[in-house]
Design a protein around this motif. Structure first.
Motif, PDB file in Angstrom:
ATOM      1  N   ILE A  82       0.794  -1.211  -0.203  1.00  0.00           N
ATOM      2  CA  ILE A  82       0.023  -0.042   0.105  1.00  0.00           C
ATOM      3  C   ILE A  82       0.975   1.281  -0.041  1.00  0.00           C
ATOM      4  O   ILE A  82       0.588   2.180  -0.710  1.00  0.00           O
ATOM      5  N   LYS A  83       1.676   1.212   0.844  1.00  0.00           N
ATOM      6  CA  LYS A  83       2.955   2.363   0.828  1.00  0.00           C
ATOM      7  C   LYS A  83       3.442   2.647  -0.393  1.00  0.00           C
ATOM      8  O   LYS A  83       3.457   3.693  -0.958  1.00  0.00           O
TER       9      LYS A  83
ATOM     10  N   GLY B 226       2.246   1.642  -3.409  1.00  0.00           N
ATOM     11  CA  GLY B 226       1.209   1.865  -4.400  1.00  0.00           C
ATOM     12  C   GLY B 226       0.897   3.479  -4.259  1.00  0.00           C
ATOM     13  O   GLY B 226       0.494   4.186  -5.139  1.00  0.00           O
ATOM     14  N   SER B 227       1.009   3.981  -3.160  1.00  0.00           N
ATOM     15  CA  SER B 227       0.595   5.427  -2.952  1.00  0.00           C
ATOM     16  C   SER B 227       1.686   6.577  -3.297  1.00  0.00           C
ATOM     17  O   SER B 227       1.783   7.587  -3.344  1.00  0.00           O
ATOM     18  N   CYS B 228       3.075   6.008  -3.679  1.00  0.00           N
ATOM     19  CA  CYS B 228       4.198   6.854  -4.051  1.00  0.00           C
ATOM     20  C   CYS B 228       3.737   7.434  -5.200  1.00  0.00           C
ATOM     21  O   CYS B 228       3.238   7.217  -6.011  1.00  0.00           O
TER      22      CYS B 228
ATOM     23  N   ILE C 113       1.862  10.464  -4.956  1.00  0.00           N
ATOM     24  CA  ILE C 113       0.426  11.233  -4.757  1.00  0.00           C
ATOM     25  C   ILE C 113       0.770  12.642  -4.870  1.00  0.00           C
ATOM     26  O   ILE C 113       0.025  13.257  -5.486  1.00  0.00           O
TER      27      ILE C 113
ATOM     28  N   THR D 204      -0.610  14.783  -8.521  1.00  0.00           N
ATOM     29  CA  THR D 204      -1.889  15.600  -8.033  1.00  0.00           C
ATOM     30  C   THR D 204      -1.507  17.051  -8.116  1.00  0.00           C
ATOM     31  O   THR D 204      -0.565  17.525  -7.436  1.00  0.00           O
TER      32      THR D 204
ATOM     33  N   GLU E  21      -6.401  13.725  -4.699  1.00  0.00           N
ATOM     34  CA  GLU E  21      -5.749  12.573  -4.031  1.00  0.00           C
ATOM     35  C   GLU E  21      -6.459  11.162  -3.936  1.00  0.00           C
ATOM     36  O   GLU E  21      -6.007  10.189  -4.347  1.00  0.00           O
TER      37      GLU E  21
ATOM     38  N   LEU F  37      -5.788   7.755  -5.970  1.00  0.00           N
ATOM     39  CA  LEU F  37      -5.290   6.292  -5.375  1.00  0.00           C
ATOM     40  C   LEU F  37      -6.159   5.339  -5.988  1.00  0.00           C
ATOM     41  O   LEU F  37      -5.965   4.286  -6.218  1.00  0.00           O
TER      42      LEU F  37
ATOM     43  N   ARG G 270      -5.337   3.837  -9.177  1.00  0.00           N
ATOM     44  CA  ARG G 270      -4.004   3.043  -9.391  1.00  0.00           C
ATOM     45  C   ARG G 270      -4.108   1.660  -8.740  1.00  0.00           C
ATOM     46  O   ARG G 270      -4.582   1.368  -7.621  1.00  0.00           O
TER      47      ARG G 270
ATOM     48  N   TYR H 231      -2.232   0.475  -5.725  1.00  0.00           N
ATOM     49  CA  TYR H 231      -2.748   0.999  -4.407  1.00  0.00           C
ATOM     50  C   TYR H 231      -3.723   0.146  -4.212  1.00  0.00           C
ATOM     51  O   TYR H 231      -4.056  -0.435  -3.139  1.00  0.00           O
TER      52      TYR H 231
ATOM     53  N   PHE I 102      -4.684  -2.632  -1.092  1.00  0.00           N
ATOM     54  CA  PHE I 102      -5.770  -1.989   0.101  1.00  0.00           C
ATOM     55  C   PHE I 102      -7.024  -3.059   0.107  1.00  0.00           C
ATOM     56  O   PHE I 102      -7.652  -3.257   1.046  1.00  0.00           O
TER      57      PHE I 102
END
Length: 130
Positions: free
Chosen positions: A23-24, A26-28, A30, A34, A47, A51, A54, A57, A61
């Motif tokens: 998850i961390k 996948g959120s790179c 952001i 944006t 944001e 997410l 993607r 992410y 999740f």
């Protein structure tokens, strides 16, 4: 508490632990991907849109949330004084191992020492319930 009652909580700890670094990862990006909005609500929407679109992410999740559903399901028939520490410590262990496998960071000796202490503590808790 028998071993077959512990396995679901170890499995939930595995699901949560493995999905945390995914998850961390996948959120790179952001913040870089944006654009800045004029108000906080619009910024949050941008944001969230980033997410949700993607798969890197959203897939981990959703898997993480399915672990949460399993946790609640198995918790209803279990002893909470054992289930919670077992699940949380397994999550910590598997998060560390997954981050190591993904080459995110090299855990320090203190991390492994902490894992050993947690394992000893859980074994003491389990032994006291038997």
């Amino acid at each position: 508490m028998e071993i077959n009652q512990l396995l679901p909580f170890i499995a939930v700890g595995f699901i949560w632990g493995v999905t945390n670094p995914l998850i961390k990862r996948g959120s790179c990006g952001i913040q870089a991907n944006t654009k800045k909005a004029n108000n906080k609500l619009h910024q949050a929407f941008l944001e969230l849109k980033f997410l949700v679109l993607r798969w890197q992410y959203i897939l981990p999740f959703l898997l993480n949330q399915s672990g949460s559903l399993l946790y609640v399901y198995f918790l209803q028939d279990s002893e909470i004084s054992l289930a919670v520490p077992i699940t949380q410590s397994c999550t910590f262990l598997f998060t560390t191992l997954a981050a190591l496998c993904l080459r995110e960071r090299i855990p320090s000796k203190l991390t492994f020492f902490g894992i050993a202490l947690i394992s000893i503590g859980i074994n003491i808790c389990i032994a006291s319930k038997l």
